[in-house]
Design an enzyme around this catalytic site. Structure first.
Site, PDB file in Angstrom:
ATOM      1  N   ASP A 278      -4.172  -4.848   4.745  1.00 34.38           N
ATOM      2  CA  ASP A 278      -4.247  -5.212   3.342  1.00 34.38           C
ATOM      3  C   ASP A 278      -4.539  -6.726   3.284  1.00 34.38           C
ATOM      4  O   ASP A 278      -5.686  -7.127   3.453  1.00 34.38           O
ATOM      5  CB  ASP A 278      -2.894  -4.811   2.732  1.00 34.38           C
ATOM      6  CG  ASP A 278      -2.797  -4.966   1.237  1.00 34.38           C
ATOM      7  OD1 ASP A 278      -3.622  -4.402   0.521  1.00 34.38           O
ATOM      8  OD2 ASP A 278      -1.878  -5.652   0.770  1.00 34.38           O
TER       9      ASP A 278
ATOM     10  N   VAL B  57      -2.160   3.707  -1.848  1.00 33.13           N
ATOM     11  CA  VAL B  57      -2.408   5.036  -1.287  1.00 33.13           C
ATOM     12  C   VAL B  57      -1.208   5.526  -0.481  1.00 33.13           C
ATOM     13  O   VAL B  57      -0.453   4.723   0.080  1.00 33.13           O
ATOM     14  CB  VAL B  57      -3.691   5.049  -0.420  1.00 33.13           C
ATOM     15  CG1 VAL B  57      -4.904   4.726  -1.265  1.00 33.13           C
ATOM     16  CG2 VAL B  57      -3.591   4.088   0.757  1.00 33.13           C
TER      17      VAL B  57
END
Ligand code: XMP
Ligand code: MG
Length: 192
Positions: A111, A161
């Site tokens: 990320d 997610v």
């Protein structure tokens, strides 16, 4: 499909990667890695907890594994609360002895890149001969730290997610597919 006939979990907005699609791509990346690692006695290091499913599938996709392949885990957490990275990375479980080893660091998702950067630096400092980074998902749009991702199975949109090992508040890890969580399902608790 990829939902084993059960339909989507009610907290999941939409499926991003089906179980079948994950299997095909992990197999493909496994074959590429196996060719690269031939003759190197690699040490596959999964980052707990999110990467436990991916690490297990990737390890089997390396078959026939390069001679001397080992599998281990370490634990890092970067999320203090909710779905936003806290910017702090804690290494909670130390890696096994990596001195002289060709390490493949296996992540569920990159990320901001902070976790991967901290772990790569630590493995190098502990004497790894080489560190190859392999992630299931790459949320490149959110990168803050410039870290090299050697292998990525899928580009991931900038949404939260879950599934295939990834959780929210320890839920949804066992979903066989990866899906986008409905914002209404967020409750501001920790996730890694
Ligand atoms: P950084 O920001 O350090 O974060 O690259 C990597 C870690 O953040 C977690 N992460 C997620 N976990 N769904 C999750 O379940 C997501 O969409 C998500 N985005 C980041 C994950 O633990 C990863 O190792
Ligand atoms: Mg993780």
């Amino acid at each position: 499909m990829g939902t084993r006939g059960g339909g989507l979990h009610p907290d999941v907005e939409r499926e991003l990667f089906s179980a079948e699609c994950l299997a095909v791509r992990v197999e493909e990346v496994g074959r590429t890695l196996a060719a690269e690692l031939s003759g190197k006695r690699p040490l596959l290091l999964g980052v707990l907890r999110g990467a436990f499913v991916f690490t297990a599938d990737l390890a089997r996709a390396l078959e026939p594994v390069p001679e001397g392949t080992e599998v281990g885990f370490l634990r890092a957490s970067s999320y203090g609360a909710g779905t936003e990275s806290s910017g702090q990375v804690r290494v909670d479980v130390s890696p096994p002895d990596v001195r002289g080893r060709h390490v493949v660091l296996v992540e569920d998702i990159v990320d901001t890149g902070r976790t991967l950067a901290v772990l790569v630096a630590r493995l190098r400092a502990e004497g790894a001969e080489s560190v190859t980074t392999c992630t299931l998902l790459d949320k490149a749009a959110r990168r803050v730290v410039d870290v090299r991702v050697d292998h990525s199975c899928f580009a991931c949109p900038d949404e939260f997610v879950v599934g295939y090992g990834l959780d929210f508040d320890e839920r949804y890890r066992t979903l066989p597919y990866i899906g986008v969580l409905k914002p209404a399902a967020y409750s501001g608790l920790s996730s890694d």
